[in-house]
Design an enzyme around this catalytic site. Structure first.
Site: not given
Length: 460
Positions: A119-120, A163
């Protein structure tokens, strides 16, 4: 001041966390009066103080000084004195994800990046592409992105890139116009009963999308393919793959430079984007980049801008972050990986030096994760030469005595004798590394807890 938030004075419990600090910074830039507490002083809390926030180190009921709203993280215990005080005074309280969801209502084009892993990194890739396209998005990211000098950015457009974590169904509080699902695997089993419940949570997440909203999804992941079977017909779906040439975004002709950084081509309908160059290693990041490409296509960003934006992404803090060298000249890399799939992808992306060894220093994150995924953890270190396992980082959990780091060490050694050892203290790990490593070796500090402190400690 941004309209439609009905609170002027906001107190944040756990304000030093990556997500909370980003939210606080955004609110401060909008003119809100922010206070907050955290267990320890950090770069995040110091930065917020400079921005004008009132910061308390330590949690105390006296820190509640007539706020209109108290926001808290999921990691805060139910008997937190500030939380109890707010309830006693009848002050409105809201969990972080719910409050972030309220912020997403203020943007007509919120882009939410979800999935068990990546995600990051993907949020960083998408953010730089949108910045390159001059779309001036607001950004909330789970780590420090050097190009925005932090973990947030306040933009002037209707785009909000965030996110979206599935833990405790947090992402169901958001109001996105575009969603990315990178992958779905067993994770957070202290909350979810298993993969079926996790998939149901992701299906609920897609149901939040408005009519004609966008879903970008990875069809190389079997669970993603499964939830697509009953997907809504009133949304725009962009599939991506490195294996299936029938995907909407198909990555192929994959090769790597001397650093292990990917170069690849992408086919979208009758268009081909050639020689996309990344500056992060591993095939998993090529997959992440394909999701970013799909997101950009959904928002009409041209191919050259996409290529330039992706090339500018060099990683985020604690994601394959080069820390320096030890006194023995061994290379030290720090990474946030804490799930078996992430650890395996990390080790697959390491370009091993001639005559060198890879030392994986692993701090398991939470007892429940190690216990439920123990067999997967025992096989994810195949590409490491030596595996040092230290004590489990408890995070939000209490040790019930059913799982220990030594159990993982023993399982690894059953397959490859003498490959793994348990060392409790960081000081003793540093002594071991200084005695046994040399210039050709690579040391990876791996985990989502305090293991990053070891990487700082051993770098000369």
């Amino acid at each position: 001041m941004k309209e439609n938030i009905n609170y002027k004075k906001i107190h944040m419990i756990g304000i030093g966390g990556v997500s909370m600090s980003g939210i606080a910074s955004i609110l401060l830039s909008w003119g809100y009066e922010i206070s907050g507490s955290d267990g320890v002083k950090s770069e995040m809390t110091e930065k917020l103080e400079k921005q004008g926030a009132k910061i308390y180190i330590g949690h105390d009921a006296n820190n509640i000084v007539s706020p209109d709203l108290v926001v808290y993280t999921a990691a805060i215990s139910k008997d937190n004195p500030e939380l109890l005080k707010a309830k006693e005074l009848g002050i409105k309280i809201m969990e972080r994800a719910e409050f972030l969801g309220e912020l997403t209502k203020l943007y007509s084009k919120t882009i939410a990046i979800s999935g068990t892993h990546g995600k990051t990194t993907t949020t960083g890739m998408i953010s730089l592409c949108f910045i390159e396209a001059m779309l001036d998005p607001s950004i909330q990211i789970g780590s420090v992105l050097s190009q925005i000098d932090g973990n947030y950015k306040v933009g002037t457009s209707d785009y909000f890139i965030i996110e979206a974590c599935e833990y405790v169904d947090s992402f169901l509080s958001f109001y996105p116009q575009t969603e990315i699902i990178l992958n779905i695997e067993e994770e957070h089993l202290d909350y979810f009963s298993g993969i079926d419940q996790i998939k149901q949570s992701f299906i609920k997440f897609t149901n939040i999308l408005p009519t004609k909203g966008n879903l970008i999804i990875n069809i190389d992941n079997v669970e993603c393919v499964d939830i697509l079977k009953n997907m809504r017909k009133d949304i725009n779906i962009y599939t991506y793959s490195l294996k299936d040439e029938n995907a909407d975004i198909y990555g192929y002709n994959i090769r790597y430079d001397d650093n292990g950084f990917g170069i690849f081509d992408v086919k979208y309908k009758n268009n081909i984007i050639k020689d996309i160059k990344l500056n992060v290693p591993g095939i998993h990041n090529i997959s992440n980049a394909c999701s970013a490409i799909g997101t950009c296509i959904a928002h009409n960003i041209d191919f050259e801008t996409i290529k330039t934006g992706l090339a500018k992404f060099t990683g985020t803090k604690r994601r394959f972050e080069f820390k320096g060298r030890t006194i023995t000249e061994a290379t030290v890399i720090d990474d946030y990986a804490h799930h078996p799939t992430e650890v395996k992808a990390l080790l697959n992306s390491v370009k091993k030096k001639e005559n060198g060894k890879v030392y994986a220093i692993f701090q398991p994150h939470t007892y429940s994760r190690l216990k439920n995924l123990l067999n997967d953890f025992s096989t994810c270190f195949d590409n490491a030469d030596i595996v040092i396992v230290t004590d489990i980082y408890a995070a939000r959990e209490i040790d019930d005595g059913t799982v220990k780091s030594q159990i993982l060490v023993d399982l690894i050694n059953e397959k490859t004798p003498n490959k793994s050892i348990y060392i409790s203290s960081f000081e003793d790990i540093a002594k071991y590394l200084n005695t046994n490593t040399n210039k050709a070796d690579i040391i990876l500090t791996i985990g989502a807890g305090t293991i990053t402190k070891l990487s700082q400690y051993i770098v000369k």
